[in-house]
Design a protein around this motif. Structure first.
Motif, short mmCIF file in Angstrom:
data_model
loop_
_atom_site.label_atom_id
_atom_site.label_comp_id
_atom_site.label_asym_id
_atom_site.label_seq_id
_atom_site.Cartn_x
_atom_site.Cartn_y
_atom_site.Cartn_z
N UNK A 40 0.82 -1.20 0.00
CA UNK A 40 0.00 0.00 0.00
C UNK A 40 0.86 1.25 0.00
N UNK A 41 2.09 1.13 0.46
CA UNK A 41 3.02 2.25 0.42
C UNK A 41 3.71 2.30 -0.93
N UNK A 42 4.17 3.45 -1.30
CA UNK A 42 4.98 3.57 -2.51
C UNK A 42 6.40 3.08 -2.26
N UNK A 43 7.13 2.83 -3.35
CA UNK A 43 8.50 2.35 -3.20
C UNK A 43 9.35 3.32 -2.41
N UNK A 44 9.16 4.61 -2.64
CA UNK A 44 9.97 5.60 -1.94
C UNK A 44 9.69 5.59 -0.45
N UNK A 45 8.42 5.42 -0.08
CA UNK A 45 8.08 5.35 1.35
C UNK A 45 8.68 4.10 2.00
N UNK A 46 8.63 2.98 1.28
CA UNK A 46 9.21 1.74 1.82
C UNK A 46 10.71 1.91 2.02
N UNK A 47 11.37 2.49 1.03
CA UNK A 47 12.83 2.70 1.13
C UNK A 47 13.15 3.65 2.27
N UNK A 48 12.36 4.69 2.43
CA UNK A 48 12.61 5.65 3.52
C UNK A 48 12.47 4.98 4.89
N UNK A 49 11.47 4.10 5.03
CA UNK A 49 11.27 3.39 6.31
C UNK A 49 12.46 2.48 6.59
N UNK A 50 12.86 1.71 5.58
CA UNK A 50 13.93 0.74 5.78
C UNK A 50 15.30 1.40 5.92
N UNK A 51 15.44 2.60 5.41
CA UNK A 51 16.74 3.29 5.51
C UNK A 51 16.85 4.13 6.78
N UNK A 52 15.77 4.20 7.55
CA UNK A 52 15.85 4.99 8.78
C UNK A 52 16.82 4.32 9.75
N UNK A 53 17.52 5.14 10.51
CA UNK A 53 18.58 4.63 11.38
C UNK A 53 18.04 3.68 12.43
N UNK A 54 16.87 3.95 12.95
CA UNK A 54 16.31 3.10 14.00
C UNK A 54 15.96 1.72 13.46
N UNK A 55 15.38 1.65 12.26
CA UNK A 55 15.02 0.36 11.66
C UNK A 55 16.27 -0.44 11.32
N UNK A 56 17.26 0.22 10.72
CA UNK A 56 18.50 -0.48 10.37
C UNK A 56 19.20 -1.01 11.61
N UNK A 57 19.18 -0.20 12.69
CA UNK A 57 19.81 -0.64 13.94
C UNK A 57 19.10 -1.85 14.52
N UNK A 58 17.75 -1.83 14.51
CA UNK A 58 16.99 -2.95 15.06
C UNK A 58 17.18 -4.22 14.23
N UNK A 59 17.15 -4.09 12.90
CA UNK A 59 17.34 -5.26 12.04
C UNK A 59 18.74 -5.86 12.19
N UNK A 60 19.76 -4.99 12.20
CA UNK A 60 21.13 -5.50 12.34
C UNK A 60 21.33 -6.15 13.70
N UNK A 61 20.70 -5.61 14.74
CA UNK A 61 20.82 -6.20 16.08
C UNK A 61 20.14 -7.57 16.12
N UNK A 62 18.94 -7.68 15.57
CA UNK A 62 18.22 -8.96 15.60
C UNK A 62 18.96 -10.04 14.83
#
Length: 289
Positions: A40-62
């Motif tokens: 439902x989100x556009x590609x740019x919105x998805x990329x912005x969410x996944x590139x956010x520092x908090x998301x990247x930190x959580x994914x790399x930690x998990x």
């Protein structure tokens, strides 16, 4: 026109149909819903969410802590399985039953117990913190929690294969002059590698999605000890369903890719095992002579 030979098993098509329907209802449709909600989100919105520092930190930690814990469990779990298979000692049955405790114990109970143990005022933490070693509320605490819940997967996967290993192969290798390390590396490890990779994959998959035992000991500090499953829950509590499903979809894709690589390694090790067994037969015959 050639007719296909009938299957020796009756009711194959009916059983296959029930299997596909069941898997679709339990696995495929819920996973498809995650990706559809993300779409439902556009590609740019998805990329912005996944590139956010908090998301990247959580994914790399998990994924990072799950990978480290699975690797440690692969080594120590194999060692534990070796001890249970090869040696008899007082209390063996009790310790063997304790291996399965993480399967039955609620994960929240495990998290509370580990936090009480390793916190600054805990039984172990009170001695470690004066030395500058902090475990609770750090990534180290997450790894310890994942070690606890992942150990049975390796032990119970490797143990049956280890029981089937013939001691004659070890004796033959020793009689031909092989050292203990050479026997482990060239005789035992090729046979254990497929089951070891399976146990590693199971422990890794469980660790990536673990929640209950981790949130208590992790402390859930953003950019420090916040895991991806917790971030998904936080997004849901904020009614950011698209953001939550985006992080969930990223976890699904990353986990699938890593498990695909592990399964590829397992297939390679199975082929290597067949060749190893073919080469081991002359060695065993030579040792018997």
């Amino acid at each position: 026109m050639r007719l296909k030979p009938k299957s020796a098993l009756p009711g194959f098509h009916l059983a296959l149909g029930y299997t596909l329907i069941y898997l679709s209802l339990i696995v495929l449709i819920p996973l498809a819903g995650v990706f559809l909600k993300t779409a439902e989100l556009g590609w740019q919105e998805i990329i912005d969410i996944l590139r956010s520092e908090r998301v990247l930190s959580a994914l790399s930690l998990s994924f990072g802590t799950a990978l480290i814990a699975a690797a440690l469990n692969a080594f120590f779990g194999t060692l534990v399985a070796w001890v249970f298979v090869r040696y008899d000692f007082p209390g063996k049955r009790l310790f063997d039953a304790m291996i399965d405790l993480p399967f039955a114990l609620p994960t929240a109970v495990a998290g509370i117990a580990l936090t009480a143990l390793y916190a600054g005022n805990g039984w172990v933490g009170q001695w470690l913190e004066p030395l500058g070693i902090k475990i609770a509320f750090t990534p180290v605490g997450i790894i310890i929690a994942l070690l606890f819940i992942g150990l049975p997967f390796v032990v119970r996967t490797v143990e049956p294969v280890m029981r089937d290993l013939e001691k004659e192969l070890e004796e033959a290798a020793a009689s031909l002059g092989a050292s203990r390390w050479q026997t482990i590396r060239l005789v035992l490890l090729p046979s254990l590698l497929p089951s070891l990779l399976t146990g590693f994959a199971l422990a890794f998959a469980r660790g990536v999605g673990e929640y209950g035992s981790v949130i208590f000991i992790a402390g859930n500090l953003p950019y420090v000890s916040e895991i991806a499953p917790l971030l998904i829950v936080i997004r849901l509590e904020e009614f950011d369903y698209a953001g939550a499903t985006t992080v969930a979809a990223a976890m699904l894709v990353l986990a699938f890719v890593m498990l695909l690589v592990i399964n590829g390694l397992q297939a390679w090790s199975n082929r290597h095992k067949v060749r190893h067994q073919a080469l081991a037969q002359p060695i065993q015959a030579g040792g018997a002579l």
